[in-house]
Design an enzyme around this catalytic site. Structure first.
Site, PDB file in Angstrom:
ATOM      1  N   TYR A   1      -5.657  -8.050 -25.228  1.00 44.87           N
ATOM      2  CA  TYR A   1      -6.166  -8.847 -24.102  1.00 44.87           C
ATOM      3  C   TYR A   1      -7.259  -8.111 -23.317  1.00 44.87           C
ATOM      4  CZ  TYR A   1      -1.985 -11.426 -25.394  1.00 44.87           C
ATOM      5  OH  TYR A   1      -1.037 -12.107 -26.109  1.00 44.87           O
TER       6      TYR A   1
ATOM      7  N   PRO B   1       4.593 -11.589 -32.195  1.00 44.54           N
ATOM      8  CA  PRO B   1       4.090 -10.589 -31.252  1.00 44.54           C
ATOM      9  C   PRO B   1       2.577 -10.433 -31.285  1.00 44.54           C
ATOM     10  CG  PRO B   1       4.996  -9.526 -33.191  1.00 44.54           C
ATOM     11  CD  PRO B   1       5.217 -10.998 -33.381  1.00 44.54           C
TER      12      PRO B   1
ATOM     13  N   CYS C   1     -20.576  -6.818  -9.971  1.00 43.40           N
ATOM     14  CA  CYS C   1     -20.824  -7.178  -8.589  1.00 43.40           C
ATOM     15  C   CYS C   1     -19.632  -7.961  -8.051  1.00 43.40           C
ATOM     16  CB  CYS C   1     -22.103  -8.006  -8.543  1.00 43.40           C
ATOM     17  SG  CYS C   1     -22.890  -7.877  -6.977  1.00 43.40           S
TER      18      CYS C   1
HETATM   19  C1  LIG Z   1       2.716 -19.094 -28.186  1.00 37.73           C
HETATM   20  C2  LIG Z   1       2.518 -17.632 -28.033  1.00 37.73           C
HETATM   21  N1  LIG Z   1       2.930 -16.827 -29.024  1.00 37.73           N
HETATM   22  C3  LIG Z   1       2.746 -15.490 -28.934  1.00 37.73           C
HETATM   23  C4  LIG Z   1       2.143 -14.918 -27.839  1.00 37.73           C
HETATM   24  C5  LIG Z   1       1.952 -13.443 -27.818  1.00 37.73           C
HETATM   25  O1  LIG Z   1       2.538 -12.840 -26.722  1.00 37.73           O
HETATM   26  P1  LIG Z   1       2.513 -11.277 -26.587  1.00 37.73           P
HETATM   27  O2  LIG Z   1       1.105 -10.833 -26.757  1.00 37.73           O
HETATM   28  O3  LIG Z   1       3.027 -10.993 -25.235  1.00 37.73           O
HETATM   29  O4  LIG Z   1       3.400 -10.722 -27.658  1.00 37.73           O
HETATM   30  C6  LIG Z   1       1.698 -15.733 -26.786  1.00 37.73           C
HETATM   31  C7  LIG Z   1       1.037 -15.139 -25.605  1.00 37.73           C
HETATM   32  O5  LIG Z   1       0.799 -15.695 -24.599  1.00 37.73           O
HETATM   33  C8  LIG Z   1       1.892 -17.142 -26.890  1.00 37.73           C
HETATM   34  O6  LIG Z   1       1.500 -17.961 -25.913  1.00 37.73           O
END
Ligand SMILES: Cc1ncc(COP(=O)(O)O)c(C=O)c1O
Length: 434
Positions: free
Chosen positions: A389, A290, A360
């Site tokens: 993110y 996660p 802009c």
């Molecule tokens: C390979 C992989 N593992 C884990 C994640 C983490 O996903 P999230 O932030 O939705 O838990 C991602 C996110 O794109 C990913 O590409």
């Protein structure tokens, strides 16, 4: 606005970790990323202590693409979690933070040779290989180094989870991994298994991000376990490790209905334990990865309101001192957020506003149509759930400096990332006099 962790309202003012938004703005300036350290640590514990099994080794890997800096790496290290990195830069940050290399999982659909070399030289625990060509390159490098390397193969189980097109990663034409429906994938697994330097440990998959259906993850697990069973029976290759990726959905607005992580993880572990036992699999370890769900709701961003404008068409704008440079998600995936005037937190909503950034670009809108008390210049505006993110996707568009980041806990604040200065913006520019 939904309050998370230690965030509360007292005397008309938002506070996080026992520190008021006003004093954070005064001490560090705005825009400012604020991380509620207690909430982050509690969320880590929630994952760690609910993803446990008596039969299998369990491993929670933090997907550092969500948010990484030296201090985040330290917190993850102390908690005992593993770390997923997808670039030389993320790997460098982790190693500089002293993160143990054996607990690092190195991902990426196009790892550069220099990144693979860096991973090998720093003894990264596991490399997740994406495709056949990468396997060849890695195998050749390992031969030169005379080193063996634990690897997982990223496969694509074709689960079509309900999420935004850009954050779906497991459709048949995804750029990530190889499909389990492609017969060549079995050949790739055999190729890794028979390699002198690659230690085939198992499979990785990740079906997308911001997924709210528990069923999508259970279906992912079932599909993967069936595939593992096939590999073990038909090829007599043991699959010891299964990494199910991340993607657990989180709350941004009232429309988002996340499931309970603690209950779901117990269900997931039981499902895998039962399947593995009933089918005589050789599975020894399961991983989850996660990112968003570990950090997102511990983060918020504090802005200062500069301009307020009513358009000829009757729209009310609040202009803040950041925007798509510190949070690209609304412009990139129409992501929605909740927010509050941090110094008018108990006042009644009176006006419908759109919160716009200073870039802009017409699409530089952070929140559309939000009811707020009447705003004034120099009020503080706080957007919640910006832990994931945001900082990691931030940019210097319009040559805007990236904000600072503070961690707050028990009435104290710690600066983890300093605010960029104008001189940082030209640090890599070269004066060319011809
Ligand atoms: C390979 C992989 N593992 C884990 C994640 C983490 O996903 P999230 O932030 O939705 O838990 C991602 C996110 O794109 C990913 O590409």
């Amino acid at each position: 606005m939904k309050l998370f962790g230690t965030m509360k309202i007292s005397d008309n003012m938002v506070e996080v970790g026992g520190v008021s938004a006003q004093s954070l703005a005064e001490e560090y300036g705005t825009p400012l990323y604020i991380i509620d350290e207690e909430q982050f640590k509690n969320t880590i514990a929630d994952f760690k202590y609910n993803f446990l099994s008596n039969q299998l080794k369990t491993n929670v890997i933090y997907a550092s693409k969500a948010l990484l800096n030296l201090y985040v790496a330290n917190i993850i290290d102390e908690s005992g979690l593993s770390l997923d990195v997808v670039s030389g830069g993320e790997l460098y940050t982790a190693l500089k933070a002293g993160f143990p290399a054996e607990r690092i999982f190195f991902h990426g659909n196009n790892k550069l040779v220099k990144e693979l070399q860096m991973a090998i030289e720093s003894n990264v625990g596991t490399i997740i290989v994406d495709n056949e060509l990468e396997i060849e390159i890695l195998s050749d490098l390992l031969k030169d180094y005379k080193k063996s390397q634990r690897v997982l193969l990223r496969v694509n189980p074709g689960i079509d989870a309900h999420t935004h097109e850009y954050i779906k990663t497991s459709k048949n034409d995804s750029k990530f991994g190889v499909s389990i429906f492609d017969e060549d994938t079995i050949e790739i697994i055999k190729r890794i298994h028979d390699d002198e330097y690659l230690e085939f440990k198992g499979l990785h998959c990740h079906i997308g991000s911001q997924i709210f259906q528990e069923d999508s993850f259970l279906k992912e697990s079932e599909t993967m376990l069936e595939y593992i069973s096939r590999i073990e029976k038909e090829e007599n290759i043991h699959v010891e490790e299964l990494n199910l990726g991340g993607g657990f959905g989180v709350y941004y607005t009232e429309e988002d209905k996340p499931f309970s992580i603690s209950e779901f993880l117990k269900k997931l572990v039981k499902f895998i334990e039962d399947y593995s036992k009933n089918n005589g699999l050789h599975l020894k370890q399961i991983d989850i990865e996660p990112g968003r769900s570990l950090i997102n709701n511990s983060g918020s961003t504090l802005y200062t309101i500069g301009g307020i404008k009513r358009t000829f068409g009757g729209k009310n704008y609040i202009f803040v001192d950041g925007g798509m440079t510190d949070n690209i998600r609304p412009a990139l995936y129409q992501a929605e957020y909740e927010g509050i005037i941090a110094n008018k937190a108990e006042e009644k909503p009176a006006v419908k506003y759109t919160i716009a950034g200073k870039c802009c670009e017409s699409g530089d809108l952070l929140i559309k149509d939000i009811m707020l008390p009447k705003a004034g210049r120099n009020d503080l505006f706080l957007i919640n759930s910006t832990g994931a993110y945001n900082y990691s996707m931030s940019s210097n568009y319009n040559r805007i400096e990236k904000p600072a980041m503070v961690f707050v806990m028990n009435g104290e604040s710690k600066l983890a990332v300093r605010r960029e200065e104008y001189k940082d913006l030209i640090a890599n520019d070269i004066v060319i006099n011809d």
